[in-house]
Design an enzyme around this catalytic site. Sequence first.
Site, PDB file in Angstrom:
ATOM      1  N   ALA A   1      -1.891  -6.970   0.223  1.00 30.20           N
ATOM      2  CA  ALA A   1      -2.383  -8.340   0.391  1.00 30.20           C
ATOM      3  C   ALA A   1      -2.377  -8.803   1.839  1.00 30.20           C
ATOM      4  O   ALA A   1      -3.228  -9.605   2.250  1.00 30.20           O
ATOM      5  CB  ALA A   1      -1.541  -9.300  -0.459  1.00 30.20           C
ATOM      6  N   HIS A   2      -1.421  -8.339   2.637  1.00 28.11           N
ATOM      7  CA  HIS A   2      -1.301  -8.887   3.991  1.00 28.11           C
ATOM      8  C   HIS A   2      -2.407  -8.415   4.923  1.00 28.11           C
ATOM      9  O   HIS A   2      -2.491  -8.871   6.072  1.00 28.11           O
ATOM     10  CB  HIS A   2       0.077  -8.571   4.573  1.00 28.11           C
ATOM     11  CG  HIS A   2       0.308  -7.147   4.943  1.00 28.11           C
ATOM     12  ND1 HIS A   2       0.355  -6.713   6.252  1.00 28.11           N
ATOM     13  CD2 HIS A   2       0.514  -6.043   4.189  1.00 28.11           C
ATOM     14  CE1 HIS A   2       0.583  -5.423   6.279  1.00 28.11           C
ATOM     15  NE2 HIS A   2       0.685  -4.977   5.041  1.00 28.11           N
TER      16      HIS A   2
ATOM     17  N   GLY B   1       0.796  -1.218   0.000  1.00 30.35           N
ATOM     18  CA  GLY B   1       0.000   0.000   0.000  1.00 30.35           C
ATOM     19  C   GLY B   1       0.829   1.270   0.000  1.00 30.35           C
ATOM     20  O   GLY B   1       0.476   2.255  -0.655  1.00 30.35           O
TER      21      GLY B   1
ATOM     22  N   CYS C   1       2.421   0.686  12.631  1.00 31.91           N
ATOM     23  CA  CYS C   1       3.386   1.586  11.986  1.00 31.91           C
ATOM     24  C   CYS C   1       3.891   2.635  12.960  1.00 31.91           C
ATOM     25  O   CYS C   1       4.890   3.294  12.707  1.00 31.91           O
ATOM     26  CB  CYS C   1       2.733   2.280  10.787  1.00 31.91           C
ATOM     27  SG  CYS C   1       1.918   1.157   9.654  1.00 31.91           S
TER      28      CYS C   1
END
Length: 381
Positions: free
Chosen positions: A201-202, A71, A331
């Site tokens: 995807a994760h 992303g 994050c």
Amino acid sequence: MRKIYLDNAATTQIRGEVIAKMQEALADCFGNPSSTHAFGRSAKTQIEQARKVIAKILNAHPSEIVFTSGGTEADNMILRSAVKDLGVKTIITSKIEHHAVLHTVESLKEEFGILIKYVHLDAHGNPDLEHLKELLSKDDSKKLVSLMHVNNEIGNLIDMDTIGLMCREYNALFHSDAVQSIGHFPWDVQKTPIDFMAAAAHKFHGPKGVGFAYIRKEHPISPLIIGGSQERGSRAGTEALHNIVGLSEALTAAYENLEEEKAYIQGLKRYFIEILEAKIPSSKFNGYSGDMTKSTYTLVNVCLNVSEEQALMLLFHLDLKGIACSKGSACQSGATGGSHVLNEILSEEELKKPSLRFSFSKYNTKEELDYVIEVLNEFCS
């Protein structure tokens, strides 16, 4: 010791069928997709098949899907190219976007002198649509609006259709970091007026290190990574075939099982809210995360009424008890300034208290949630 994983907004467990598909690709399809011999053509075919599968799920054209490392790269590619290639002079966003967006637009301001406008937020963190309209109508500069569909920390949902139509009305481009949305909510880019999206995807039980950018074909952009002509010239570098195949398989499984899994996870969230309010009534849900209709069904963000001294030990205590969750987003781990999202919507007094994000998946159970509430209740007592 029990081990309970409630940090699915950070990353998810890979589905077994996805692992099997990736192993098959690694073992049997090792050719370079850019090679013209049979081994290369076989690899290229799998990549293009994955692209078609993703495009069909989103009701997009295959040429509008560009594979990326995730992303963050997709957001960077879209935002930077919109300024360089499409003449965007003003970017309208919010102060609670992911840093992949916020840091990118700040960088673009320094490099290209673009204007950044921040839309006002309500007390729970949702954009003020009247203020957005005011910002869009203010001048004739080429504008891009970047607002995430699902906030990764507090789970707020925004009205994509209304915002998209507003952007069309004022001839502005619309981008959304849809990393917490794709794989969890149905999408139809022909019905939703959006120009760009980012996915990873994760976040939907696929592998890390792969995602895609959706780029509406009316807005061709130049590559962020320069080199070869892979991805039809949109992104250089030999494709990670096994990851792309894994992404496609994970997204297919997510949408084939969407209604069943969504209902199950909604049940977990509803149960968590009920038992938390019953056992620890002094707690508070941040943003709209405690509202089943105004937030994603996949997470809650909870502020606990404990002292500053206790707050320092909370995550450590949960980890010792085998419970994985996040303080803000993953994050943000190690950051000294705390969550930029919560800093925007909480009072100074509330910011002194610990806030935790618990995020759910198909692999969680109500029994796990009972244990988590028991541990939290013991800590808060």
